[in-house]
Design an enzyme around this catalytic site. Structure first.
Site, PDB file in Angstrom:
ATOM      1  N   CYS A 176       0.664  -1.329   0.076  1.00 30.94           N
ATOM      2  CA  CYS A 176      -0.032  -0.062  -0.300  1.00 30.94           C
ATOM      3  C   CYS A 176       0.993   0.944  -0.422  1.00 30.94           C
ATOM      4  O   CYS A 176       0.862   2.566  -0.774  1.00 30.94           O
ATOM      5  CB  CYS A 176      -0.956  -0.164   0.968  1.00 30.94           C
ATOM      6  SG  CYS A 176      -0.007  -0.366   2.907  1.00 30.94           S
TER       7      CYS A 176
ATOM      8  N   HIS B 251      -2.427   6.228   4.322  1.00 28.81           N
ATOM      9  CA  HIS B 251      -1.441   6.567   4.355  1.00 28.81           C
ATOM     10  C   HIS B 251      -0.942   7.797   4.088  1.00 28.81           C
ATOM     11  O   HIS B 251      -1.031   8.444   3.197  1.00 28.81           O
ATOM     12  CB  HIS B 251      -0.811   5.471   4.118  1.00 28.81           C
ATOM     13  CG  HIS B 251      -0.913   4.085   4.517  1.00 28.81           C
ATOM     14  ND1 HIS B 251      -1.619   3.348   5.741  1.00 28.81           N
ATOM     15  CD2 HIS B 251      -0.219   2.693   4.671  1.00 28.81           C
ATOM     16  CE1 HIS B 251      -1.592   2.739   6.222  1.00 28.81           C
ATOM     17  NE2 HIS B 251      -0.735   1.864   5.018  1.00 28.81           N
TER      18      HIS B 251
END
Lengths: 351, 351
Positions: free
Chosen positions: B138, B257
């Site tokens: 990710c 994130h």
């Protein structure tokens, strides 16, 4: 000790804490007491809003005076932490009245005539008649404590830091606002509408978010906080051309600032060699054992005095580059403790 | 379309979501429906623990099959997100049975024969008979989407990234644990004793803390997550010798994130020039106006598809160095969306 003939009590020094009711002021009072700083008389000062109340100092109640009208006559050390505007207005007056001012704001830090001091790094910057001594930015202090042993042993070529700064960097108001918006979020109010007003400390609700902004923006796109880290690091370390870059970020921690630091050195240095340097360094505590998941954390560092270092590793391709993680309590070493240490250094020299 | 002669419905493709009850699996189902992926039949698979229940797909209830016994015969695309061990065991079987597997785990990513694909960056890596295609980590995906336009225009010399990764990177269990320890903390239990057990997702309670550890540690002192970012970036961008360093950190955000990225380029590039490149770049949305305190944030990016970029600034001393802030929803572009985009790219080519 005193300048201009102020009286000094036989049993110690008269100390004024300016901004005594704030998060850093409270920590200053606690640290003066904890460390047994030789206080003859403690004076507490704050804005008119907080004046008239009392604060606790070593179990005794002390009345809070209005900074606007309080006299600094007879005060040896005045520790200012009430914001830049009160410092600009009242610190010169305190010096006139015979004080040594240790100022925690950014008001005088980059003044060429003002010493900017971290006692573990540049105690020699404290001159004999200092007037005002500036206490550096919280994020800067812990970084220079960590960098100094590397600089001495291997020379610094380049420093790149990304910070993870806690709500307490914005004072008690910042902590309270973060806890409030977190409660709202957990109660299902995931939009946190109350936090979007002009009264709020942070530009957006800090609850469960990450905000890449601390202090205001400059034309370069950098924030004032980032430029403070760059310029203050150069001044404290005496490396006027040091290549430093900073990205300063607010995260939802209550207390302690964390920093991811990459440093290019003039010579190769292994993680083990860096450990050896930091083991002997003043103010540093190593916490670095991946095998037991041991590394510094914001909550672990809160309430402690050290600059904690962990996650130390040599770059996988660059033998002269180290990466490490550095955490310290921004209200203690990042502010109140460093200020008291400066006062202690002056007392030690005059003993 | 199909390999080994599997049947294809006239109205679309048979798609299996493996790990359908997890945070990423749920997002895969939502994204397949939202984007109108041509699904003839949707199959949901999970571990025996979750099998027998149902999930929702586009308003219809679908029974969850036990991965251990489910057949992939007739399935065109199998999107795996059930962990590395199930992928290692069942993805080869799915390929044998005629599927194209798009695998969200790290099981096959660095296998030289396995394409590792971000469609905005290296769609050419999707070969004609791919078998297994790996979906990158990710944190890597959003970084390479951001770096690719800079690489094409100015060449990459060095990349240094520090991440601010949300609890959802550890799945729904990670989110639940963070919210639980946060509630405990707000209720006065600031030690969070219940979170220190061996059942917990994070090594320490994430509530109001910052943990410089994601995934396990290697002998070098780097974590597996950090090495994934380094090695996967090189493989996806086709730059085998690229100088990349990563520090991966968990912060108490729910979703998305964030990354602080410093990039040294082969040529000078101003922030304005970088803006122009990113404005035209696929998958990128700029959010960069300091005058209105506009920058990407974890909460702002949650639930969106873009890789958001802001805080773009040229280094104050290095004209070939840029610093920027990059945020993306780790469950969407960082996982489920990228996997579906890979399937869409294959469908497009075979149309």
């Amino acid at each position: 000790m005193s300048q201009k003939g102020t009286q000094i009590s036989d049993s110690g020094y008269n100390v004024a804490v300016v901004g005594a009711t704030g998060a850093v002021g409270q920590e200053m009072l606690a640290i003066l007491a904890e460390r047994g700083f030789p206080v003859a008389r403690l004076r507490a000062m704050a804005s008119a809003r907080s004046a008239g109340g009392t604060i606790d100092f070593g179990g005794k109640s002390v009345q809070v005076e209005d900074l606007q009208t309080a006299s600094f006559e007879g005060v040896d050390f005045a520790l200012f932490s009430a914001g830049s505007t009160p410092s600009l207005e009242h610190a010169p007056r305190a010096v006139e009245q015979g004080c040594i001012v240790i100022d925690n704001t950014s008001a005088f830090r980059m003044n060429p005539d003002t010493p900017l001091v971290v006692p573990e790094v540049n105690p020699q910057a404290i001159v004999d008649q200092p007037g005002i001594i500036a206490n550096p930015n919280c994020s800067t202090i812990q970084m220079v404590v960590a960098l100094q042993p590397l600089a001495e042993a291997a020379g610094l070529e380049r420093v790149i830091v990304s910070t993870y700064q806690s709500a307490s960097g914005a004072g008690q108001k910042g902590i309270d606002e973060m806890l409030k918006t977190t409660r709202e979020y957990l109660d299902g109010d995931t939009e946190n509408p109350t936090a979007a007003s002009s009264d709020t400390t942070f530009a957006y609700p800090l609850a469960f978010d990450v905000l890449p902004q601390i202090d205001s923006f400059l034309d370069s796109g950098f924030t004032r906080e980032e430029v403070k880290m760059i310029e203050e690091t150069r001044k404290i370390m005496g490396l006027s051309g040091l290549d430093v870059a900073a990205t300063c970020v607010r995260v939802p921690a209550v207390r302690s600032h964390s920093e991811s630091i990459t440093v290019d050195l003039a010579k190769p240095l292994s993680a083990e060699q860096a450990h050896a340097l930091w083991s002997d360094a003043p103010g540093v505590s190593l916490l670095d054992d991946p095998s037991t998941l041991t590394y510094p954390r914001a909550r672990q560092a809160a309430g402690t005095d050290a600059t904690w270092i962990g996650r130390v590793r040599q770059d996988l391709g660059r033998p002269k580059t180290l990466h490490f993680w550095c955490v310290s309590d921004n209200l203690r070493k990042g502010a109140a403790l460093n200020a008291v240490q400066i006062a202690e250094e002056i007392v030690r020299r005059r003993a």
